[in-house]
Write a protein that holds these residues in place. Structure first.
Motif, PDB file in Angstrom:
ATOM      1  N   ALA B  91       0.979  -1.138  -0.214  1.00  0.00           N
ATOM      2  CA  ALA B  91       0.056  -0.221  -0.100  1.00  0.00           C
ATOM      3  C   ALA B  91       0.726   1.475  -0.315  1.00  0.00           C
ATOM      4  CB  ALA B  91      -1.006   0.242   0.929  1.00  0.00           C
ATOM      5  N   LEU B  92       2.535   1.475   1.048  1.00  0.00           N
ATOM      6  CA  LEU B  92       2.824   2.269   0.587  1.00  0.00           C
ATOM      7  C   LEU B  92       3.361   2.396  -0.234  1.00  0.00           C
ATOM      8  CD1 LEU B  92       4.695   1.791   4.480  1.00  0.00           C
ATOM      9  CD2 LEU B  92       2.339   3.318   3.801  1.00  0.00           C
ATOM     10  N   TYR B  93       4.109   1.695  -1.288  1.00  0.00           N
ATOM     11  CA  TYR B  93       4.498   1.209  -2.453  1.00  0.00           C
ATOM     12  C   TYR B  93       3.208   2.205  -3.316  1.00  0.00           C
ATOM     13  CZ  TYR B  93       9.126  -0.538  -2.203  1.00  0.00           C
ATOM     14  OH  TYR B  93      10.336  -0.682  -1.388  1.00  0.00           O
ATOM     15  N   ILE B  94       2.121   1.655  -3.176  1.00  0.00           N
ATOM     16  CA  ILE B  94       1.447   2.158  -4.564  1.00  0.00           C
ATOM     17  C   ILE B  94       0.989   3.433  -4.411  1.00  0.00           C
ATOM     18  CG2 ILE B  94      -1.342   2.210  -5.405  1.00  0.00           C
ATOM     19  CD1 ILE B  94      -1.461  -1.006  -4.791  1.00  0.00           C
ATOM     20  N   ALA B 234       7.268   5.201   0.696  1.00  0.00           N
ATOM     21  CA  ALA B 234       8.099   4.297   0.712  1.00  0.00           C
ATOM     22  C   ALA B 234       9.810   4.919   0.404  1.00  0.00           C
ATOM     23  CB  ALA B 234       7.616   3.431  -0.836  1.00  0.00           C
ATOM     24  N   TYR B 235       9.406   5.954   1.163  1.00  0.00           N
ATOM     25  CA  TYR B 235      10.743   6.903   0.038  1.00  0.00           C
ATOM     26  C   TYR B 235      11.732   6.594   0.835  1.00  0.00           C
ATOM     27  CZ  TYR B 235       7.848   9.680  -2.164  1.00  0.00           C
ATOM     28  OH  TYR B 235       7.068  10.353  -3.709  1.00  0.00           O
ATOM     29  N   ASP B 239      16.378   5.339  -4.004  1.00  0.00           N
ATOM     30  CA  ASP B 239      17.029   5.988  -4.100  1.00  0.00           C
ATOM     31  C   ASP B 239      16.629   7.232  -4.532  1.00  0.00           C
ATOM     32  OD1 ASP B 239      19.832   6.540  -4.699  1.00  0.00           O
ATOM     33  OD2 ASP B 239      19.960   6.021  -6.524  1.00  0.00           O
ATOM     34  N   PHE B 240      16.988   8.402  -4.569  1.00  0.00           N
ATOM     35  CA  PHE B 240      16.844   9.377  -5.665  1.00  0.00           C
ATOM     36  C   PHE B 240      17.453  10.462  -4.661  1.00  0.00           C
ATOM     37  CE2 PHE B 240      13.726  11.709  -2.413  1.00  0.00           C
ATOM     38  CZ  PHE B 240      13.720  11.219  -1.775  1.00  0.00           C
ATOM     39  N   ASN B 241      17.582  11.953  -6.242  1.00  0.00           N
ATOM     40  CA  ASN B 241      18.403  13.150  -5.975  1.00  0.00           C
ATOM     41  C   ASN B 241      17.440  13.497  -5.369  1.00  0.00           C
ATOM     42  OD1 ASN B 241      21.018  12.151  -6.423  1.00  0.00           O
ATOM     43  ND2 ASN B 241      20.950  11.493  -8.420  1.00  0.00           N
ATOM     44  N   VAL B 242      17.387  15.228  -4.452  1.00  0.00           N
ATOM     45  CA  VAL B 242      17.018  15.953  -4.020  1.00  0.00           C
ATOM     46  C   VAL B 242      17.840  16.785  -5.141  1.00  0.00           C
ATOM     47  CG1 VAL B 242      16.883  18.251  -2.767  1.00  0.00           C
ATOM     48  CG2 VAL B 242      16.254  15.492  -1.504  1.00  0.00           C
TER      49      VAL B 242
END
Lengths: 157, 407
Positions: B91-94, B234-235, B239-242
């Protein structure tokens, strides 16, 4: 010891009168209550000594005998400390925090408009968010406030 | 020079959103600025106190037509924290997936508006055409283009099928390609660079002092993003850049949003690859135990803050909402200081203030037969094509020609 517990311990060390009034709810969430008279020094210390340099918003409350304001303050590491203070309903006066956070102006105008509290030191400016022709003395977020029925409106039985 | 004050708004001051500005001018130069807000105040916080938690999920979703999922997620998270609900990971991923799709539609919408405000309407037409790709994905995965109704207390209401995953990945590929093209235009096209550079300047110091949030703050070098700093949904597992930028002007705000689109595509691919199997919701109690919670959400325009206080009943004691525009609108006066009147629309638009989105359903009542018909998206599309054809305007040949080129 977690960062949140460090903040809690640091606050209690500096302000013994906060004993029992600082709660770590979960990671990155702290709640506190402070007496009206002591609010200023605790608030200032949260900014200067504990690094809460962002004011997310101010929440107003109508809590029976008192009006309360809760200041949600954040740090760059994601920790949010929500500090609450109250003033009696017969003298609902709070001091502005715009000297620390200029952006607090709109949040303070909001609690003035919706709860009818006074924020001392708040300069002249447009009211927010109610319209200019909103009737005086009507504060919609007070618990005893009910919207007047529209003309011709039939209430449910 | 003689000073004049001109009122702009509340109707359509720059965008289709009611705000009133009073601009003090010396010639064309802006020497003073004040804003009056509240024309769209609907009393939602009070209304929340009089409705159940579940009703409030749908009510908070209607705070904003663009970032509707942002508000319903922020509210739902706060209630789930108070009720100590263990929301399933799937659910968190969705939720995260819908949040990123929403960011894509919002940022593409902004890019089109920005193009329009500077007289670059080709950009508006291109970006809004491409935006339809993500709108269709949102419609097929949630059932609606906006106000998705995907959240419920304890999880989400709809699962994602394998076929939908394939469609989303295909759409992301198309959008990524188009975004690369827009980045290319925005960073190389001289007219656009010169029109946006040095306009609406907000220094890093002022952005921090005035509490700027989202792309408005990040384009002034404020390295702050709730998805990374205070992870939710799910953050924490992605992996992501700000994206930050130090141009401190409208150009920087455009660059930040374009690069954020590229990060959203990366995030969506990770979400779809790593989405765990399992249930999509847990049962939530009707009455929520007494407690309180602060929930933060990085909406496309910046940080949404929801505070919820419960009293043990099925209705909240207090719901407080701070949308990002309220934080950012206070920076506009600084951005306009000593600026030119002609820059006003793009400077206001550059903070990306929210406005309501369009209806997706039209009810038509035939006055003769007294029958009511519901027109869906395809019916509306057919109706518009027929309406133009009847007036001698037919794009069939042109469409076929374009489709031939694209295939």
């Amino acid at each position: 010891m977690t960062s949140e517990e460090n903040i809690q311990e640091g606050l209690l060390k500096k302000f013994a009168f906060l004993d029992g009034n600082i709660k770590v709810q979960r990671a990155r969430r702290i709640f506190g209550i402070v007496d009206h008279g002591k609010f200023r020094e605790v608030f200032e210390s949260l900014i200067k000594d504990f690094g809460f340099t962002l004011l997310c918003t101010i929440t107003g409350f109508d809590e029976g005998e008192v009006f309360s304001l809760m200041y949600h303050m954040a740090r760059p590491d994601g920790i949010v400390l929500s500090i609450k203070t109250s003033a009696p309903k017969d003298k609902p006066i709070f001091k502005t925090v715009t000297a620390y956070f200029p952006d607090a102006e709109i949040y303070e105008r909001e609690v003035v408009g919706l709860f009818g509290v006074t924020v001392e030191g708040l300069g002249p400016g447009n009211s927010y968010p109610l319209p200019d022709d909103w009737p005086k003395g009507q504060y919609p977020l007070r618990k005893d406030w009910k919207p007047a029925p529209k003309k011709g409106e039939v209430k449910d039985a | 020079m003689h000073k004049v004050i001109i009122p702009i708004g509340p109707q359509h001051p720059a965008l289709k959103e009611p705000e009133s500005f009073r601009i003090q001018l010396s010639g064309e130069r802006i020497t003073g600025f004040s804003v009056k807000l509240g024309y769209n105040h609907r009393g939602i916080e009070k209304a929340c106190e009089e409705r159940t938690y579940l009703q409030d999920v749908y009510l908070t979703e209607r705070i904003c037509g663009i970032c509707s999922h942002a508000h319903s997620t922020a509210f739902t998270q706060a209630v789930e924290e108070i009720a100590a609900l263990a929301v399933p990971k799937r659910a968190l991923y969705i939720r995260t997936l819908i949040g990123e799709l929403e960011r894509i539609h919002s940022h593409l919408l902004w890019l089109g508006v920005a193009g329009h405000e500077i007289g670059f309407d080709t950009l508006l037409m291109y970006t809004w055409r491409d935006r339809e790709v993500v709108m269709d994905i949102l419609a097929t995965t949630t059932g609606n283009r906006v106000n998705y109704g995907i959240n419920t207390i304890g999880g989400v209401r709809r699962d994602i099928s394998l076929a939908q995953v394939k469609d989303i990945l295909k759409a992301v590929d198309i959008l990524e390609e188009r975004t690369k093209y827009y980045i290319d235009i925005s960073t190389k096209e001289t007219t656009m660079i010169k029109r946006l550079s040095g306009v609406g300047v907000l220094s890093h110091k002022d952005a921090v002092r005035l509490g700027a949030v989202g792309p408005t703050g990040r384009a002034s070098g404020v390295d702050r993003d709730v998805r990374r700093d205070d992870p939710y949904a799910a953050y924490g597992e992605l992996d992501f850049n700000v994206i930050t930028d130090d141009h401190c002007d409208v150009y920087g705000r455009a660059v930040v949003r374009l690069k954020e689109l590229m990060e959203s595509y990366r995030l969506i691919r990770q979400i779809l690859k790593n989405m765990p199997e399992g249930p999509i919701a847990v049962k939530a109690p009707r009455k929520i135990p007494a407690g309180e919670a602060v929930s933060r959400y990085e909406a496309p325009r910046g940080e949404d803050v929801h505070y919820v206080k419960s009293n043990g009943t099925d209705k909240p004691e207090r719901v407080k909402v701070r949308a990002p525009t309220l934080a950012n609108v206070q920076t506009v006066a600084k951005m306009l200081e000593d600026g030119q009147l002609a820059d006003l629309p793009i400077v206001i638009a550059a903070i990306d203030p929210c406005f309501s989105c369009t209806d997706r359903l039209i009810s038509i009542k035939d006055t003769k037969s007294k029958k009511t018909n519901i027109l869906m998206w395809d019916d509306l599309h057919s109706y518009s094509v027929k309406w133009y054809r009847d007036k001698g305007i037919d794009f069939t040949k042109l469409n076929r020609k374009l489709q031939g080129k694209m295939s």
